[in-house]
Write an enzyme that holds these catalytic residues in place. Structure first.
Site, mmCIF file in Angstrom:
data_model
loop_
_atom_site.group_PDB
_atom_site.id
_atom_site.type_symbol
_atom_site.label_atom_id
_atom_site.label_comp_id
_atom_site.label_asym_id
_atom_site.label_seq_id
_atom_site.Cartn_x
_atom_site.Cartn_y
_atom_site.Cartn_z
ATOM 1 N N SER A 533 0.844 -1.183 0.000
ATOM 2 C CA SER A 533 0.000 0.000 0.000
ATOM 3 C C SER A 533 0.890 1.249 0.000
ATOM 4 O O SER A 533 1.676 1.434 -0.912
ATOM 5 C CB SER A 533 -0.962 -0.037 1.189
ATOM 6 O OG SER A 533 -1.990 0.900 1.049
ATOM 7 N N ASP A 618 -9.816 -4.038 -5.169
ATOM 8 C CA ASP A 618 -9.278 -3.125 -4.162
ATOM 9 C C ASP A 618 -9.904 -1.743 -4.320
ATOM 10 O O ASP A 618 -9.800 -1.119 -5.380
ATOM 11 C CB ASP A 618 -7.763 -3.046 -4.326
ATOM 12 C CG ASP A 618 -7.061 -2.382 -3.155
ATOM 13 O OD1 ASP A 618 -7.722 -1.656 -2.399
ATOM 14 O OD2 ASP A 618 -5.845 -2.601 -3.002
ATOM 15 N N HIS A 653 -7.983 -5.164 -1.083
ATOM 16 C CA HIS A 653 -6.759 -4.568 -0.543
ATOM 17 C C HIS A 653 -5.979 -5.545 0.332
ATOM 18 O O HIS A 653 -4.753 -5.512 0.363
ATOM 19 C CB HIS A 653 -7.120 -3.326 0.275
ATOM 20 C CG HIS A 653 -5.963 -2.417 0.544
ATOM 21 N ND1 HIS A 653 -5.293 -1.750 -0.455
ATOM 22 C CD2 HIS A 653 -5.344 -2.072 1.707
ATOM 23 C CE1 HIS A 653 -4.321 -1.011 0.071
ATOM 24 N NE2 HIS A 653 -4.333 -1.204 1.371
#
Length: 680
Positions: A533, A618, A653
């Site tokens: 991320s 995501d 995610h």
């Protein structure tokens, strides 16, 4: 069908030649992502046996059938049980023994929820799991796509009847009022931001809008206080907060504002007891970056700011991360010299700090248990020590280890050396590094896996991993670079790595890598770096700046198309991220982000081996960020090292949802490491 060459990514006209990859669900995009997946399979085909052996090895260390530590609440013990072969834990409760023990009677237990049945082999993420105050109903929410949009359900625990609530675009939160019939829940706007709070009474149609947040930077969240007597509606951006409170016994009433928002004032509130009297507790940064704690006696209205009274003053050397409440004590979660500290203020007694055995560790209050109880539970672990649940007697400070995560097979924590090192950044700042390695491999440069994040003020405290033993036992050391932008050394550490200071995160990480090399712990041709991320942005940036320093990189759901994402306010979360990265509609900010954004700064140079992982569903970091970055790298890089992209077409995610699926993902990553470092 396997491919002899990497997928060729079409270049379109315009300033962003790979923007066409943002055409979600188009045949061309899906075909390209599948081709990239096929290329990865081809390139790692010779590792198939290694991957399977790693999976079984990691799995063999885990106690697959286990019972969580039961939590007492009212007449019940609540707990979960994992079973060998199942992806998810089942949730149960059993009558609470009269002797006060935590012994579960399987003959009397009730199955509350079985996610294995609900998942039916697909993706499943459990959001809310909340039993009503009268213990008669269970409210829960499910995400079956990975996009963090949830369906809401209520189960009658006596009859087993399940009611699906007819609300859409829900964020997953569900909060009970004290009548055990009223639920508060929030919904997303078009950018996937929780912005509206609704009230629904079971047995009625529809829901009443309670609150709407129109500022795109702010999220809202509703929760019950520690005392169970109040509800809090917390609205916050990255820098500013506003709290509203409501008597949990009067759910039809109106929330009252505690302190109206003013830019830069961050605070949160809870309700408990102080010296035997009901009181509000307020953690606030109005006195300084590291926060202070105030109290306010309970009254007929919200605890207005004018009535706050200092309880714990601001300390420029110690960060007040949070606090936990019990009728007998208030407990502070602090950060000092890069380490988490738990400090207890027992009623009628002297304050004390919880004592711990390791030099670098993770520690937090895991469970406050029942408000009227005498204990809290702490979660403690270190790089070489499996997680422990410790029962803390609030009055005496006595600790008892109630449960330690088992490691099956040969394992001795003393076989591994856990250390805290300090690297020197270019501006002279000392940056902490947590390191673990086998004691019998010390003395020569060794392969090393360096992990980093450095954003949002998140503290990346050392944690234990069953899977990581497969690295350590093959002579691969593991380290964490606690770079600026994280929260390890307090709020100032965070601010020194955000917006105009973001470059510090990158230079800190490079300094940590260089320190590990200069100290003879590792070498450039043995150093693998990883992040996910915002940590993927970190990896992308340092690879552009110092590619020769590393042998390989792993970037998971990487935020690498930073500039284009921040330029598009219609994308989920973009506006809320302005406080973290800045708004590139402003020329100065545009120039700053463009100078480090990984996608824009790919150069015609040699890069290390690279594995990139994305989630098609995501909602935080779009799949195309990874796809576009890989396309540009493949176009410009001058080497023939591996460049692999894996897009999980059924995940978001957090990757795949089941525990065995997660282990297979780790096995893939580790087999990649072993391949590029020639370890197997």
């Amino acid at each position: 069908m396997s491919q002899p060459t990497p997928p060729i990514t079409r270049k379109a006209d315009g300033s962003d030649p790979y923007a066409w990859l943002q055409a979600r669900d188009s045949d061309e995009v899906l075909e390209h992502l599948r081709a990239e997946n096929a290329w990865l399979d081809t390139q790692l085909a010779d590792q198939a046996d290694v991957r399977e052996a790693l999976f079984e090895e990691i799995r063999s260390r885990i106690l697959e059938t286990d019972l969580s530590l039961p939590s007492p609440w009212g007449p019940w013990l609540y707990y979960s049980r994992t079973t060998a072969g199942d992806e998810y834990a089942r949730h149960y409760r059993a009558p609470r023994p009269a002797d006060g023990s935590l012994n579960v009677d399987p003959a009397q237990e009730q199955l509350l929820l079985d996610p294995n049945e609900l998942a039916n082999g697909g993706f499943l993420s459990l959001g809310a799991f909340s039993v009503s105050p009268d213990h008669q109903r269970l409210a829960y929410s499910l995400d079956t796509q990975g996009d963090e949009t949830y369906e809401l359900f209520v189960k009658d625990l006596a009859s087993g009847e399940i009611q699906s609530l007819p609300f859409e675009e829900c964020s997953g939160s569900m909060t009970w009022a004290n009548d055990s019939a009223t639920l508060f829940f929030s919904v997303h706007d078009d950018t996937h931001r929780p912005y509206q709070l609704y009230r629904h009474r079971l047995g009625t149609q529809g829901a009443a809008l309670v609150f709407e947040e129109t500022d795109g930077r702010f999220f809202l969240h509703c929760y019950r206080t520690s005392s169970e007597r109040q509800l809090v509606l917390h609205v916050n951006s990255k820098t500013t907060a506003e709290a509203w409170v409501l008597d949990a016994g009067q759910p039809e009433g109106a929330f009252a504002c505690v302190a109206e928002r003013r830019e830069g004032h961050d605070y949160d509130v809870d309700h408990g007891q102080l010296n035997g009297a009901w009181a509000w507790f307020i953690r606030t940064n109005r006195d300084g970056l590291n926060f202070a704690l105030y109290q306010c006696p309970e009254g007929n209205t919200a605890p207005r700011e004018a009535d706050w009274r200092s309880l714990v003053a601001h300390d420029p050397q110690v960060m007040l991360d949070g606090f936990s409440l019990n009728h007998q004590a208030y407990v502070l979660s602090l950060r000092e010299a890069g380490l988490p500290i738990v400090q207890v203020y027992p009623a009628g007694g002297e304050a004390y700090r919880v004592q711990l055995p390791d030099a670098a560790y993770s520690l937090y209050v895991q469970d406050t248990l029942e408000f009227a109880g005498d204990h809290m539970r702490l979660r403690y672990e270190a790089l070489n020590r499996p997680g422990q649940v410790r029962q803390l007697s609030l009055a005496s400070g006595e600790q008892v280890v109630l449960k330690q995560t088992p490691v099956l097979g040969p394992f001795n924590p003393d076989d591994y050396l856990s250390e805290r090192l300090w690297a020197t950044a270019p501006d002279g700042t000392q940056v902490p590094v947590s390191l673990v390695r086998r004691r019998d491999r010390i003395g020569e440069p060794t392969p090393l896996y360096l992990y980093g994040y450095g954003a949002y003020g998140e503290s990346l405290d050392p944690w234990f991993s069953h899977a990581r033993l497969s690295l350590l036992d093959r002579g691969v050391a593991f380290a964490i670079a606690h770079v600026r932008g994280g929260g390890e050394l307090g709020e100032a550490w965070y601010q020194a790595g955000k917006q105009a200071n973001k470059h510090n995160s990158f230079s800190d990480f490079i300094a940590c890598a260089q320190h590990l090399i200069n100290a003879g712990i590792t070498a450039s041709d043995r150093l693998v770096i990883s992040g996910g991320s915002a940590g993927g942005l970190l990896i992308g940036a340092v690879l552009n700046q110092r590619p020769e320093l590393f042998a390989a990189g792993i970037a998971e759901v990487p935020f690498v198309d930073t500039l284009n994402t921040m330029l598009d306010p219609e994308l989920p979360l973009t506006v809320t991220e302005y406080d973290e990265w800045g708004n590139p509609q402003e020329p100065e900010v545009y120039t700053r982000i463009k100078a480090y954004a990984p996608y824009e700064n790919v150069q015609p140079q040699a890069y290390p081996h690279l594995l990139v992982v994305a989630g098609y569903n995501d909602s935080r970091v779009a799949y195309w960020e990874a796809a576009k970055w890989v396309a540009r790298l493949r176009e410009l890089k001058t080497d023939d090292r591996l460049l692999l992209l894996k897009t999980e077409l059924g995940a978001g995610h957090g990757g795949m949802s089941g525990r065995y699926q997660g282990l297979r993902d780790v096995a893939l990553e580790y087999s990649f490491v072993f391949k590029v470092l020639n370890l197997v």
